[in-house]
Design a protein around this motif. Structure first.
Motif, PDB file in Angstrom:
ATOM      1  N   LEU A 278       0.834  -1.336   0.081  1.00 47.95           N
ATOM      2  CA  LEU A 278      -0.033  -0.120   0.100  1.00 47.95           C
ATOM      3  C   LEU A 278       0.965   1.301  -0.014  1.00 47.95           C
ATOM      4  CD1 LEU A 278      -2.940   1.293   0.120  1.00 47.95           C
ATOM      5  CD2 LEU A 278      -2.766   1.178   2.635  1.00 47.95           C
TER       6      LEU A 278
ATOM      7  N   CYS B 284       1.023   3.857  -2.854  1.00 49.62           N
ATOM      8  CA  CYS B 284       0.585   5.499  -2.710  1.00 49.62           C
ATOM      9  C   CYS B 284       1.829   6.247  -3.364  1.00 49.62           C
ATOM     10  CB  CYS B 284       0.536   5.663  -1.204  1.00 49.62           C
ATOM     11  SG  CYS B 284      -1.100   5.012  -0.842  1.00 49.62           S
TER      12      CYS B 284
ATOM     13  N   LEU C  40       1.755   6.181  -7.091  1.00 45.55           N
ATOM     14  CA  LEU C  40       0.506   7.052  -7.567  1.00 45.55           C
ATOM     15  C   LEU C  40       1.147   8.727  -7.426  1.00 45.55           C
ATOM     16  CD1 LEU C  40      -2.225   6.755  -8.482  1.00 45.55           C
ATOM     17  CD2 LEU C  40      -2.882   7.062  -6.427  1.00 45.55           C
ATOM     18  N   THR C  41       1.589   8.918  -6.349  1.00 44.59           N
ATOM     19  CA  THR C  41       2.065  10.409  -6.047  1.00 44.59           C
ATOM     20  C   THR C  41       3.182  10.562  -7.062  1.00 44.59           C
ATOM     21  OG1 THR C  41       1.789  10.162  -3.818  1.00 44.59           O
ATOM     22  CG2 THR C  41       3.110  11.993  -4.418  1.00 44.59           C
TER      23      THR C  41
END
Length: 92
Positions: free
Chosen positions: A37, A41, A44-45
């Motif tokens: 996770l 994240c 994705l950032t």
């Protein structure tokens, strides 16, 4: 004055952004954590930053060079990996 300098160096900025993005993806995926996770994240950032930053730094006309820049940055990281990891062992 800074804006004119950025317009002159659009291709170089795109190349540096591509090299840094590939480095960041490698660092995130090699991150010593079991949390997918967290890695997701961070990726994705990074995706959102790399999709927004070139729009402000370089013009849309420079995006036609994106495949070439991506290829050059891949070749750069292949040579860096070769000379830092594999070449010293082959020399002995």
């Amino acid at each position: 004055r800074l804006w004119r300098w950025l317009q002159k160096c659009e291709l170089f900025l795109l190349l540096m952004l591509s090299v840094i993005t590939m480095w960041a993806v490698g660092i995130i995926l090699d991150f010593n954590s079991d949390s997918w996770l967290l890695k997701g994240c961070l990726l994705l950032t990074l995706f959102f930053l790399t999709s927004l930053l070139p729009r402000f730094l370089v013009g849309y006309k420079s995006f036609i060079y994106l495949p070439t820049v991506f290829l050059l940055s891949s070749i750069f990281w292949i040579f860096v990996t070769w000379f830092t990891l594999f070449f010293p062992h082959r020399a002995g």
